[in-house]
Design an enzyme around this catalytic site. Structure first.
Site, PDB file in Angstrom:
ATOM      1  N   GLU A  62     -12.509   1.671   4.307  1.00 15.20           N
ATOM      2  CA  GLU A  62     -11.558   1.930   5.389  1.00 15.20           C
ATOM      3  C   GLU A  62     -11.609   3.405   5.767  1.00 15.20           C
ATOM      4  OE1 GLU A  62      -7.146   0.270   6.393  1.00 15.20           O
ATOM      5  OE2 GLU A  62      -7.268   1.852   4.890  1.00 15.20           O
ATOM      6  N   GLU A  73       0.818  -1.214   0.000  1.00 14.49           N
ATOM      7  CA  GLU A  73       0.000   0.000   0.000  1.00 14.49           C
ATOM      8  C   GLU A  73       0.852   1.264   0.000  1.00 14.49           C
ATOM      9  OE1 GLU A  73      -3.643   1.762   2.791  1.00 14.49           O
ATOM     10  OE2 GLU A  73      -2.454   0.046   3.459  1.00 14.49           O
TER      11      GLU A  73
END
Length: 261
Positions: A241, A140
């Site tokens: 998220e 990420e």
């Protein structure tokens, strides 16, 4: 993030009550290598709730203390291996197929090139370990505002790392995790990033920016993002998220997330 105020073993049931069939989670234990009984209770909570685990983070340390992963830290060989062993137990039980390996911060007193070489080796080893389970390891891009010591704040650098790790690994089961919030905080249009790095994207997370609230609380064009994902043929999950405490503005974009994730 949506159910962080609840005990870990109650979160899946809360998600199910809200209509979700799939969930994802950060590393759900305080220990890198919890007892098998703790892992069993966590996995059982998913089965009781009738939800499937779509993505799991490896241990990233204490995010409240600014920690952002273990791969770059030469002092954590045993911890990384022990955590992977525990993650494999969860992956095997839940049939989860996405494992997020957070890279780690720059460490004072350590050569950055040595850190990068270590992280690359560990990333390839983790991917090879879980390849036979049908699991893809994702990496990420974060943002430098929230994570000032984290080196992967440019998606081009993350894509280069993923490409190198694919080459080094035996099975190539490594890809990008694209997070709309982190990209927008770095002044990157997620639509452009999807168009450019689409072949590497294996998991997506939605949160708006600024603020990291739900889609519609910031300025990201999620209609454009979803169109871009459709155009590249993305068929994976979209994780929500975001921070649910961020208030909604007077008007939003009118986009409502599907309970399917």
């Amino acid at each position: 993030m949506l159910y962080s105020r609840l005990p870990v073993e109650e979160r899946a049931a809360a998600a199910a009550r809200d209509g979700y069939s799939y969930v994802e989670t950060w590393w759900p234990f305080e220990q890198s290598a919890p007892a098998s009984e703790q892992i069993d209770r966590f996995c059982s909570s998913l089965r009781r709730a009738g939800v499937r685990l779509a993505a799991l983070n490896l241990d990233a340390g204490d995010p409240r203390a600014g920690e952002r992963g273990l791969l770059t830290d030469p002092g954590h060989d045993h911890r990384v291996q022990a955590n992977l062993n525990s993650a494999v137990e969860i992956l095997s039980d839940t049939k989860c197929t996405v494992l997020n390996a957070l890279y780690g911060n720059r460490l004072r007193g350590h050569d950055e090139r040595d850190q990068d070489r270590l992280a690359l080796r560990r990333l390839a080893e983790i991917a090879d370990r879980v390849a036979g389970m049908g699991v893809t390891v994702v990496v990420e891009t974060l943002n430098s505002i929230d994570s000032p010591r984290f080196p992967l704040t440019d998606i081009a650098d993350t894509a280069a790392l993923v490409t190198a790790a694919i080459t080094r690994s035996r099975h190539g089961n490594i890809g990008l995790l694209l997070d709309t919030y982190h990209l927008r905080m770095m002044d990157v249009d997620p639509v452009i990033a999807i168009d450019k790095y689409g072949p590497l994207i294996r998991h997506v997370q939605f949160a708006d920016a600024p603020g990291r609230g739900r889609p519609g609380t910031g300025r990201i064009d999620f209609d454009g993002v979803t169109r871009a994902l459709t155009e590249i043929g993305y068929t994976g999950f979209i994780g929500l998220e975001y921070d649910p405490s961020v208030p909604a503005p007077g008007t939003d974009i009118g986009w409502t997330p599907s309970p399917q994730g």
